[in-house]
Each structure stands twice: as C-alpha cells, then as structure tokens.
Scaffold this motif. Sequence first.
Motif, short mmCIF file in Angstrom:
data_model
loop_
_atom_site.label_atom_id
_atom_site.label_comp_id
_atom_site.label_asym_id
_atom_site.label_seq_id
_atom_site.Cartn_x
_atom_site.Cartn_y
_atom_site.Cartn_z
N PHE A 50 0.85 -1.19 0.00
CA PHE A 50 0.00 0.00 0.00
C PHE A 50 0.88 1.24 0.00
CE2 PHE A 50 -2.60 -3.33 1.65
CZ PHE A 50 -3.89 -3.04 1.23
N PHE A 51 0.70 2.10 -0.99
CA PHE A 51 1.44 3.36 -1.06
C PHE A 51 0.49 4.51 -0.79
CE2 PHE A 51 4.13 0.72 -3.88
CZ PHE A 51 5.34 0.88 -3.24
N THR A 52 0.77 5.28 0.25
CA THR A 52 -0.01 6.48 0.54
C THR A 52 0.72 7.72 0.02
OG1 THR A 52 0.95 6.67 2.75
CG2 THR A 52 -1.11 5.44 2.55
N SER A 53 1.88 7.52 -0.58
CA SER A 53 2.68 8.60 -1.16
C SER A 53 3.53 7.98 -2.26
CB SER A 53 3.56 9.22 -0.10
OG SER A 53 4.55 10.03 -0.69
N GLN A 54 3.89 8.77 -3.23
CA GLN A 54 4.75 8.25 -4.29
C GLN A 54 6.23 8.25 -3.91
OE1 GLN A 54 5.05 10.70 -7.86
NE2 GLN A 54 4.06 12.38 -6.77
N THR A 55 6.55 8.82 -2.75
CA THR A 55 7.94 8.99 -2.34
C THR A 55 8.73 7.69 -2.33
OG1 THR A 55 7.29 10.89 -1.01
CG2 THR A 55 9.42 9.90 -0.53
N ALA A 56 8.18 6.63 -1.76
CA ALA A 56 8.92 5.38 -1.60
C ALA A 56 8.65 4.35 -2.70
CB ALA A 56 8.60 4.75 -0.25
N VAL A 57 7.88 4.73 -3.70
CA VAL A 57 7.49 3.77 -4.74
C VAL A 57 8.71 3.15 -5.41
CG1 VAL A 57 6.39 3.53 -7.01
CG2 VAL A 57 5.20 4.72 -5.17
N GLU A 58 9.61 3.98 -5.91
CA GLU A 58 10.75 3.45 -6.66
C GLU A 58 11.63 2.55 -5.81
OE1 GLU A 58 14.31 4.89 -9.66
OE2 GLU A 58 12.92 6.36 -8.85
N GLN A 59 12.01 3.02 -4.64
CA GLN A 59 12.89 2.22 -3.78
C GLN A 59 12.24 0.89 -3.42
OE1 GLN A 59 13.48 3.55 0.23
NE2 GLN A 59 15.45 2.54 0.41
N THR A 60 10.95 0.91 -3.17
CA THR A 60 10.25 -0.32 -2.76
C THR A 60 10.06 -1.28 -3.93
OG1 THR A 60 9.08 0.95 -1.06
CG2 THR A 60 8.16 -1.19 -1.65
N LEU A 61 9.63 -0.78 -5.06
CA LEU A 61 9.34 -1.67 -6.19
C LEU A 61 10.59 -2.23 -6.85
CD1 LEU A 61 6.18 -0.12 -7.84
CD2 LEU A 61 6.37 -1.92 -6.12
#
Length: 102
Positions: free
Chosen positions: A44-55
């Motif tokens: 679950f992403f509530t912000s786009q901030t961590a999307v790249e690092q996580t995915l």
Amino acid sequence: MNAADAPFFEDRNFQIELLRLTSIHFNEIPNQQLQQLRASQWIFFTSQTAVEQTLLVAVPRTKIAVIGAKSAQKVRKLGFDPTFISSVETEKNMHLLKQNIF
C-alpha cells in the motif's frame, strides 16, 4: 508552494520563487523487512515517495494499492500495474480498502 499552484498566484501578479526546502534520503531496507516485503501479497502506497525504492526489490506477483494518479503513474513507470487506485486521494479511502480486503 508547489509548481502546480504557482500559476494561480502569478496570474494575480505575485512574484513567485520556487525553492526546494527539503530533501529525502533513503536508507537501505534491512534484510528482515526485505524478506517480508518480497513475501507480501499487497503493498500500500499512501505517497509516491517510496514507490521506486520499494518496487525495485518487490516481486512481480505483488498486488499494489495507491492513492492518486501520480503514484499510479510512478508504479506503472517501474513495470507494475496497480491493482487498486483510490478515487479519492486521501489515506481514509485507503484504510477502507484495507478493511474490505482483510
């Protein structure tokens, strides 16, 4: 103020200067959390901030839920398809989804 809001004020003859006042430093994901992330069915992403690092470390079978079109766009850019995109860009709607899934 962000770049999207600037035209509103410029149209009213305000002098605008956009300054980046914050920066984000990503820490390495600890091994235990990395294993949990790779075993997760949902992210679950509530912000786009961590999307790249996580995915970058997620597995392709993981289902992804996001708040907002910008986060969804970032997820797609990294080769994943969001399973759920909140139509209301608030965390409240995301919490309702979690309750329905679990």
